[in-house]
Design a protein around this motif. Structure first.
Motif, PDB file in Angstrom:
ATOM      1  N   UNK A  77       0.607  -1.179  -0.004  1.00 23.05           N
ATOM      2  CA  UNK A  77      -0.132   0.089   0.060  1.00 23.05           C
ATOM      3  C   UNK A  77       0.817   0.746  -0.173  1.00 23.05           C
ATOM      4  N   UNK A  78       1.767   1.185   0.168  1.00 23.60           N
ATOM      5  CA  UNK A  78       2.712   2.638   0.191  1.00 23.60           C
ATOM      6  C   UNK A  78       3.051   2.874  -0.419  1.00 23.60           C
ATOM      7  N   UNK A  79       3.238   1.047  -1.305  1.00 23.58           N
ATOM      8  CA  UNK A  79       4.028   1.703  -2.754  1.00 23.58           C
ATOM      9  C   UNK A  79       2.482   2.937  -3.987  1.00 23.58           C
ATOM     10  N   UNK A  80       1.511   1.832  -4.035  1.00 22.55           N
ATOM     11  CA  UNK A  80       0.367   1.862  -4.475  1.00 22.55           C
ATOM     12  C   UNK A  80      -0.511   2.959  -3.536  1.00 22.55           C
ATOM     13  N   UNK A  81      -0.360   3.865  -3.752  1.00 20.18           N
ATOM     14  CA  UNK A  81      -0.811   4.875  -2.995  1.00 20.18           C
ATOM     15  C   UNK A  81      -2.179   5.531  -3.808  1.00 20.18           C
ATOM     16  N   UNK A  82      -3.240   6.637  -2.883  1.00 16.53           N
ATOM     17  CA  UNK A  82      -4.305   6.546  -3.931  1.00 16.53           C
ATOM     18  C   UNK A  82      -3.590   7.430  -4.849  1.00 16.53           C
ATOM     19  N   UNK A  83      -3.080   8.076  -4.632  1.00 18.59           N
ATOM     20  CA  UNK A  83      -2.699   9.073  -6.226  1.00 18.59           C
ATOM     21  C   UNK A  83      -2.059   8.982  -7.199  1.00 18.59           C
ATOM     22  N   UNK A  84      -1.615   6.573  -7.603  1.00 14.01           N
ATOM     23  CA  UNK A  84      -0.474   6.493  -7.664  1.00 14.01           C
ATOM     24  C   UNK A  84      -2.146   5.665  -8.616  1.00 14.01           C
ATOM     25  N   UNK A  85      -3.150   5.376  -7.893  1.00 15.33           N
ATOM     26  CA  UNK A  85      -4.297   4.013  -8.153  1.00 15.33           C
ATOM     27  C   UNK A  85      -4.823   5.438  -8.913  1.00 15.33           C
ATOM     28  N   UNK A  86      -4.782   6.298  -9.240  1.00 10.82           N
ATOM     29  CA  UNK A  86      -6.491   7.297  -9.367  1.00 10.82           C
ATOM     30  C   UNK A  86      -5.318   7.397 -10.661  1.00 10.82           C
ATOM     31  N   UNK A  87      -3.727   7.471 -11.032  1.00  5.41           N
ATOM     32  CA  UNK A  87      -3.519   8.115 -11.994  1.00  5.41           C
ATOM     33  C   UNK A  87      -3.640   6.598 -12.985  1.00  5.41           C
ATOM     34  N   UNK A 106      -8.646  -6.238 -15.277  1.00 10.16           N
ATOM     35  CA  UNK A 106      -8.417  -7.164 -14.096  1.00 10.16           C
ATOM     36  C   UNK A 106      -7.457  -6.106 -13.569  1.00 10.16           C
ATOM     37  N   UNK A 107      -6.685  -5.498 -14.112  1.00  6.02           N
ATOM     38  CA  UNK A 107      -5.726  -4.413 -13.416  1.00  6.02           C
ATOM     39  C   UNK A 107      -6.513  -3.099 -12.642  1.00  6.02           C
ATOM     40  N   UNK A 108      -7.654  -2.449 -13.155  1.00  6.52           N
ATOM     41  CA  UNK A 108      -8.456  -1.677 -12.618  1.00  6.52           C
ATOM     42  C   UNK A 108      -9.141  -2.171 -11.375  1.00  6.52           C
ATOM     43  N   UNK A 109      -9.678  -3.310 -11.672  1.00  4.48           N
ATOM     44  CA  UNK A 109     -10.789  -4.056 -11.123  1.00  4.48           C
ATOM     45  C   UNK A 109     -10.125  -4.323  -9.542  1.00  4.48           C
ATOM     46  N   UNK A 110      -8.927  -4.712  -9.125  1.00  2.70           N
ATOM     47  CA  UNK A 110      -7.798  -4.234  -8.316  1.00  2.70           C
ATOM     48  C   UNK A 110      -7.408  -3.657  -7.221  1.00  2.70           C
ATOM     49  N   UNK A 167      -7.364  -1.097  -5.025  1.00  2.00           N
ATOM     50  CA  UNK A 167      -8.268  -0.598  -3.747  1.00  2.00           C
ATOM     51  C   UNK A 167      -8.815   0.474  -3.808  1.00  2.00           C
ATOM     52  N   UNK A 168      -8.317   2.052  -4.339  1.00  5.60           N
ATOM     53  CA  UNK A 168      -9.555   3.217  -4.335  1.00  5.60           C
ATOM     54  C   UNK A 168     -10.553   2.316  -4.929  1.00  5.60           C
ATOM     55  N   UNK A 169     -10.814   1.121  -5.697  1.00  4.94           N
ATOM     56  CA  UNK A 169     -12.190   1.279  -6.527  1.00  4.94           C
ATOM     57  C   UNK A 169     -13.334   0.374  -6.028  1.00  4.94           C
ATOM     58  N   UNK A 170     -12.325  -0.404  -4.461  1.00  4.26           N
ATOM     59  CA  UNK A 170     -13.392  -1.423  -4.025  1.00  4.26           C
ATOM     60  C   UNK A 170     -14.997  -1.009  -3.042  1.00  4.26           C
ATOM     61  N   UNK A 171     -15.235   0.351  -3.262  1.00  5.53           N
ATOM     62  CA  UNK A 171     -16.394   1.099  -2.917  1.00  5.53           C
ATOM     63  C   UNK A 171     -17.000   0.265  -3.517  1.00  5.53           C
ATOM     64  N   UNK A 172     -18.160   0.643  -3.214  1.00  3.38           N
ATOM     65  CA  UNK A 172     -19.485   0.369  -3.697  1.00  3.38           C
ATOM     66  C   UNK A 172     -19.672   1.613  -5.021  1.00  3.38           C
ATOM     67  N   UNK A 173     -19.050   3.336  -4.857  1.00  4.19           N
ATOM     68  CA  UNK A 173     -18.709   3.932  -6.186  1.00  4.19           C
ATOM     69  C   UNK A 173     -18.100   3.864  -6.412  1.00  4.19           C
ATOM     70  N   UNK A 174     -16.693   3.111  -6.186  1.00  2.00           N
ATOM     71  CA  UNK A 174     -15.637   2.535  -7.190  1.00  2.00           C
ATOM     72  C   UNK A 174     -15.943   1.597  -7.870  1.00  2.00           C
ATOM     73  N   UNK A 204     -18.378  -9.814 -12.219  1.00  2.00           N
ATOM     74  CA  UNK A 204     -18.040  -9.318 -10.844  1.00  2.00           C
ATOM     75  C   UNK A 204     -18.258  -8.120  -9.960  1.00  2.00           C
ATOM     76  N   UNK A 205     -18.679  -7.767 -11.076  1.00  2.00           N
ATOM     77  CA  UNK A 205     -19.026  -5.898 -10.438  1.00  2.00           C
ATOM     78  C   UNK A 205     -19.951  -5.930  -9.868  1.00  2.00           C
TER      79      UNK A 205
END
Length: 528
Positions: free
Chosen positions: A165-175, A197-201, A203-210, A248-249
């Motif tokens: 998680x310290x590498x895959x921060x929210x800023x990185x995932x948004x990018x 598969x990339x975007x589904x994994x 963390x920032x998109x594991x919410x309902x809105x994501x 799956x979503x």
């Protein structure tokens, strides 16, 4: 004149001893850069020495990187591997994107050890600057050669999930999400699956809105605003690929309504004329499976009655009337019984049952008495055939455990028993007065789990029927596209039941060439 081993060691010694006065020995570093023009031994030394003092000579940065790149393209694989191993040491500051770009291009190598070295180097600089590394990767995905693009996408789909998680921060995932949307504007079917598969994994998109954002991404690819051309296999395949990615979503909060509506409006009316790029695929059954899997997650539907009517009509097509008995002994004069297509009926009946919960008076108020009577006659006839088939299957499987249930024939019989048990439960519901929609079943091709996913109920004891003990011992189903046909035992209904076909579907079927958008060839050569 080429630099010798001795000169390389001497210049290395000068730089190593200079300590704080390194910048005064620019000539010594230049001599080391010239080592790339020597023989194999000189090149191997240069590959190690150049990165060691790289940061001390910013004015020679371009020359140093280019010298190392020459070594990365050397004919000697051992020299290439050494040069690639040292590339992350150049990845500082503004050089990170360039080094990532270079390493991404080097993914095209056919040497497995070298390929692994490139992957290791990419992961190494990822941990230094994830966003900068992604900049190099996406640059090549968008503009590089096809082989580089393909391997860069595969790198992202397999390596990102293992990063902390310290590498895959929210800023990185948004990018990643932003750049992936750009790539999805022009992709093949296989690329689409990998990128999802990339975007589904993330963390920032594991919410309902994501997850809703991910569904929107798939909707854009599915072209749900356009009419379906059933004669175009690529169009049909695109829709199926997108639906599989969306499945799956879906949940009780992320609805499948738009896909379900599209299937009822455009797919079911054209079911018999659908074409597939995979010749041996039962495209109708695959489509009906997707429909069934989506149906529990339908939200508020504008045309619910219309869509239920379409499902009802299609269900009637696969539920025949009993034959007219004209013989003296009550036998069918033609000698033929209608064929009962259990797999199709399971899908359609399940979908109708799920949507029927939203309009429980459909069979009472929306269907006239004559048609309802006709429907019940069909249900009754189908149920009779079911009972015969279920008895035959139970006899065939009685006493079989362990390895005996793992033979292909017996695995198919177990699945056939699940199908018939499911249909039996659903028909009983519809025979209630008024019709009931309370029973729950697990679709025959879905694994039975102790706790179902969000939005699903735990399977009831009734749905499992007498085959529940057998179901627990089922081996993994056959791989996708391995068609298996089961001929039921002989008897009165043997001709009517026909062949049972089960396919374990999923993923992209390769070998079709360019699909989604037909990307052109972008061969551009070295662009370091």
């Amino acid at each position: 004149m080429a630099v010798t081993i001795e000169e390389l060691y001497r210049n290395y010694g000068i730089l190593a001893d200079a300590k704080d006065n390194l910048k005064q020995h620019k000539d010594a570093y230049q001599a080391i850069l010239d080592g790339v023009k020597g023989g194999p031994k000189e090149k191997r030394l240069a590959a190690q020495f150049i990165p060691k003092f790289f940061s001390s000579f910013p004015e020679l940065a371009d020359s140093a990187i280019n010298a190392q790149l020459d070594l990365c393209e050397d004919e000697d694989v051992s020299i290439r591997r050494q040069a690639i191993k040292e590339l992350p040491r150049f990845a500082a500051g503004e050089n990170i994107v360039r080094v990532a770009d270079i390493l991404t291009q080097l993914l095209q190598t056919d040497d497995s050890a070298e390929f692994n070295q490139v992957n290791t180097a990419l992961l190494s600089i990822f941990k230094m600057d994830a966003k900068g590394t992604l900049g190099g990767l996406f640059s090549q995905i968008l503009q590089g050669e096809d082989i580089v693009r393909e391997r860069a996408i595969k790198f992202l789909s397999t390596k990102l999930k293992g990063l902390p998680e310290d590498v895959m921060t929210k800023e990185v995932e948004d990018y990643i999400f932003t750049e992936t949307k750009k790539v999805l504007e022009d992709v093949t079917g296989e690329e689409f699956v990998l990128l999802m598969r990339v975007v589904s994994g993330l963390r920032a998109l594991q919410t309902v809105s994501g997850r809703q954002q991910l569904v929107e991404l798939v909707v854009e690819q599915a072209f749900l605003e356009q009419a379906l051309n059933p004669a175009d296999p690529d169009t049909v395949d695109r829709l199926m690929q997108c639906t599989r990615q969306a499945l799956p979503l879906f949940s009780k909060n992320v609805h499948s309504t738009r896909f379900l509506t599209y299937f009822c409006d455009h797919v079911l009316p054209n079911l018999s004329s659908l074409t597939s790029p995979v010749a041996e695929l039962d495209i109708q059954l695959e489509v009906l499976k997707l429909l069934a899997e989506m149906s529990p997650f339908c939200g508020d539907m504008d045309k619910l009655e219309t869509n239920l009517t379409m499902l009802f009509e299609k269900l009637l097509e696969f539920m025949p009337l009993p034959p007219v008995e004209e013989g003296e002994n009550g036998e069918n004069a033609s000698g033929e019984e209608p064929k009962l297509q259990f797999s199709y009926v399971e899908c359609l009946l399940y979908s109708f049952h799920q949507l029927g919960k939203k309009l429980p008076d459909f069979l009472i108020d929306k269907i006239n008495a004559e048609r309802l009577k006709d429907f019940k006659i069909r249900l009754q006839y189908f149920a009779r055939g079911l009972q015969v088939y279920i008895r035959q299957l139970r006899v065939a499987l009685q006493g079989k455990t362990g390895d005996a249930l793992k033979t292909e024939e017996n695995k198919m019989k177990v699945v056939a028993l699940k199908i018939t048990n499911n249909i039996n439960v659903l028909i009983k519901d519809l025979f209630h007065n008024p019709p009931s929609y309370k029973s729950t079943v697990t679709l025959s091709w879905k694994p039975v789990q102790k706790a179902e996913a969000v939005g699903q109920k735990r399977p009831s004891g009734e749905e499992m029927g007498a085959g529940s003990a057998m179901n627990k011992q089922i081996s993994p189903l056959p791989r996708r596209d391995a068609r298996q046909i089961y001929n039921p035992p002989s008897g009165k209904y043997s001709a009517t039941i026909g062949n049972f076909t089960h396919e374990n579907r999923g993923g992209f079927r390769g070998g079709r060439g360019r699909g989604f958008g037909g990307r052109g060839n972008r061969s551009r050569g070295r662009i370091y």
